[in-house]
Design an enzyme around this catalytic site. Structure first.
Site, mmCIF file in Angstrom:
data_model
loop_
_atom_site.group_PDB
_atom_site.id
_atom_site.type_symbol
_atom_site.label_atom_id
_atom_site.label_comp_id
_atom_site.label_asym_id
_atom_site.label_seq_id
_atom_site.Cartn_x
_atom_site.Cartn_y
_atom_site.Cartn_z
ATOM 1 N N PHE A 1 -9.234 5.171 -2.797
ATOM 2 C CA PHE A 1 -8.210 4.169 -3.130
ATOM 3 C C PHE A 1 -7.035 4.189 -2.148
ATOM 4 C CE2 PHE A 1 -8.686 3.609 -8.043
ATOM 5 C CZ PHE A 1 -9.510 2.512 -7.843
ATOM 6 N N GLU A 2 -6.386 3.037 -2.004
ATOM 7 C CA GLU A 2 -5.119 2.910 -1.273
ATOM 8 C C GLU A 2 -5.212 3.439 0.160
ATOM 9 O OE1 GLU A 2 -3.272 1.107 -2.833
ATOM 10 O OE2 GLU A 2 -3.477 1.492 -4.966
ATOM 11 N N GLY A 3 -6.329 3.180 0.800
ATOM 12 C CA GLY A 3 -6.564 3.736 2.125
ATOM 13 C C GLY A 3 -7.197 5.098 1.980
ATOM 14 N N LEU B 1 0.820 -1.208 0.000
ATOM 15 C CA LEU B 1 0.000 0.000 0.000
ATOM 16 C C LEU B 1 0.857 1.262 0.000
ATOM 17 C CD1 LEU B 1 -2.928 -0.966 2.396
ATOM 18 C CD2 LEU B 1 -3.065 -0.522 -0.061
ATOM 19 N N ARG C 1 0.336 4.153 -2.756
ATOM 20 C CA ARG C 1 -0.007 5.534 -2.424
ATOM 21 C C ARG C 1 0.820 6.543 -3.211
ATOM 22 N NH1 ARG C 1 -0.546 3.358 3.655
ATOM 23 N NH2 ARG C 1 -2.762 2.856 3.503
#
Length: 586
Positions: free
Chosen positions: A398-400, A259, A263
């Site tokens: 997305f991505e957290g 992740l 990011r």
């Protein structure tokens, strides 16, 4: 001069030499070649069929991904030993940036080369790498990443998918449903997370043809329609034991490290999308006449164009700074050791969250203003800006989510401080005595001296309000999400502004024409400084009241005594350069 990598998060308490920062002006001839290859691929292969891709022709998507593989655009992060390019992270970042001009096809590419392939690159066994990586690098096989579930999004470790060893010990039997899986409609390989025996969170390499593996129907989405999004359904799916990825119960190590990369690559993609939206808006604005002249001649439109260009510039500066630090950091590790590579990238976990939050929100601002410049046409699909607007929205999820990433930033700082890796508390204590003797600036500045002073004050504000929050809440700070988000927002503004200042100073030192960089850095500094001041005031007002609050606000005022500049004139200059060129101007 060889560069040295900054330590992760140390930008908050240390100054950086501009010569140690990687900038887009440092790109090599090899980097320029990959830019041209990617640009030509987008222009000649993707844009002519964009409407077809938007209508979800997955056969065409697969064909284009394999063409990208033929050009090496899927192989940058795969080591040469497995038929990859083994390129630096700047190369893979450039591919991501320039492919983003092709709309949400870039998501199909990004999911494959990033979160779909890197878990195997970093954590796969030799046999797994030999089997999968050459096919992934060429595009013969395409990949996806299956972490999210209907009941677990941000809380990834709350996943319910299970894995049970078969009676003969030859297979893991997986049961569960993964949700919102990019590339699910055509992927050959999935990196799947499941809990062995219901509690040991682990990762697996799952092929689409394994018994018990299927996908759901395509999700009907607001945007990113050119990317496939489906459920991955596992019903007594038989996964050979040799397809366990990494160690039993250590799946979180893989998930969280991957992740981090996702990011910063998302933020790089946002840069490309910002540039594309800006250029689309300026070309339209130059051709659209109202009251007898192009709308780009009107100052309020010029202000929008200047701010759009500036956001692209500062985001680009921050992204390539971090990418350069990661590349230098990787030079000191054995790149065949995936764990060492992942650790080297994890050193910049905080910066990756900073980039993700700022980049996704900057892109939203740019596409929103792009729609405004188009006016009514911006609401019509035929003009293209409407798609850019819809496609951009997912990036804050997305991505957290950005909320989760805002929590990660202060949590990472506190963890580093508690482990003795970052002398944050010591610096905050030293600041108390320094504030008592702080004198206001003279007001006579050379180029970028004012902005450098403002940056220094922003770092002091961060230490001041962060120290107040820690002293007030102590161990309960983790539950004060508004305070944590405020601390994160200040840290974000500091990193982005410093990146722009360092890039501009480096360009000046190299004798480059830096007028536009200076203007954009000055304009952004004023906005960032004001935002940090307001965030700090809000945070202090939420912590204290009465005499204590008045004392704290008095201390804050000592750190915010800088006279503003004429940003109206600056924005007009920036806009004129962009309007004349009809494209992004660094």
């Amino acid at each position: 001069m060889s560069r040295t990598a900054a330590r992760g998060a140390f930008y908050l308490i240390e100054n950086t030499d501009p010569q140690n920062v990687f900038t887009p002006e440092d790109l090599s001839q090899e980097h320029q070649m990959i830019i041209e290859t990617t640009r030509a691929f987008v222009e000649h292969e993707i844009l002519p069929v964009q409407e077809q891709l938007e209508h979800q022709d997955w056969d065409l998507t697969v064909k284009l991904l394999r063409k990208a593989g033929d050009l090496g655009l899927l192989a940058a992060d795969v080591p040469e030993a497995y038929d990859g390019l083994g390129a630096d992270k700047a190369t893979s970042a450039l591919i991501s940036e320039y492919l983003s001009r092709g709309g949400s096809f870039a998501l199909s590419h990004g999911a494959h080369v990033g979160i779909g392939s890197l878990p195997i690159v970093f954590f796969g066994t030799e046999a797994q790498k030999q089997k999968y990586l050459p096919k992934l690098a060429s595009g013969e096989w395409l990949s996806a990443y299956a972490l999210t579930e209907p009941g677990s999004g941000s809380d990834a470790l709350g996943a319910k998918t299970t894995a049970t060893l078969s009676a003969d010990g030859q297979y893991y039997i997986l049961n569960g449903t993964k949700q919102f899986i990019t590339n699910a409609g055509f992927a050959d390989v999935f990196v799947v997370y499941a809990k062995i025996d219901g509690d040991k969170f682990s990762a697996f390499i799952v092929e689409k043809d394994f018994p018990g593996v299927s996908t759901g129907v395509e999700e009907k989405k607001m945007g990113i329609k050119a990317s496939s999004t489906r459920q991955l359904i596992l019903e007594d799916a038989k996964v050979p034991v040799e397809n366990l990825l990494g160690e039993i119960g250590r799946g979180h190590v893989i998930a969280f490290n991957i992740l981090n990369i996702g990011r910063y690559k998302l933020a790089v993609g946002a840069v490309g999308a910002m540039k594309a939206a800006l250029e689309h808006a300026v070309v339209y604005g130059n051709s659209r006449k109202q009251f007898g002249k192009p709308i780009t001649s009107f100052p309020l439109i010029q202000q929008k164009i200047a701010e759009m260009n500036t956001l692209a510039f500062v985001t680009e500066s921050a992204n390539y700074r971090a990418t350069g630090d990661i590349d230098v950091s990787l030079e000191s590790v054995d790149t065949s050791d995936g764990h060492a590579v992942a650790d080297a990238i994890a050193e910049y976990a905080l910066e990756c969250s900073v980039l993700k939050v700022f980049g996704s929100e900057a892109l939203d601002k740019v596409v929103d203003e792009g729609v405004q410049i188009f006016g009514g046409a911006g609401f019509i699909q035929d003009y293209g800006m409407e798609r850019m607007y819809r496609d951009a929205r997912i990036n804050r999820i997305f991505e957290g989510t950005n909320e989760i990433n805002r929590m990660l930033i202060p949590n990472t700082l506190l963890r580093k401080a508690m482990k003795g890796e970052l002398p944050l508390l010591q610096k905050a204590q030293e600041l108390q005595a320094e504030l008592m003797q702080l004198t206001p600036p003279s007001g006579d500045w050379d180029t970028l001296e004012r902005e450098t002073y403002m940056l220094e004050m922003m770092k002091k504000i961060f230490l001041f309000v962060g120290g107040v929050a820690v002293q007030t809440y102590q161990t309960k700070l983790k539950d004060e999400q508004e305070a944590l988000a405020a601390i994160a927002d200040i840290a974000i503004q500091i990193y982005v502004l410093e990146s722009a200042i360092l890039r501009t100073k480096k360009a000046i030192a190299a004798g480059h024409d830096a007028e536009n960089k200076i203007d954009m850095t000055v304009a952004f500094a004023d906005k960032a400084y004001a935002a940090v001041e307001q965030t700090a005031k809000t945070l202090l007002a939420s912590i204290a009241e009465g005499d204590m609050l008045r004392t704290q606000l008095s201390m804050l005022r000592k750190l915010t005594r800088v006279q503003p500049v004429n940003t109206v004139a600056i924005h007009r200059r920036i806009a004129q350069r962009v309007i004349a060129a009809e494209k992004y101007q660094a």
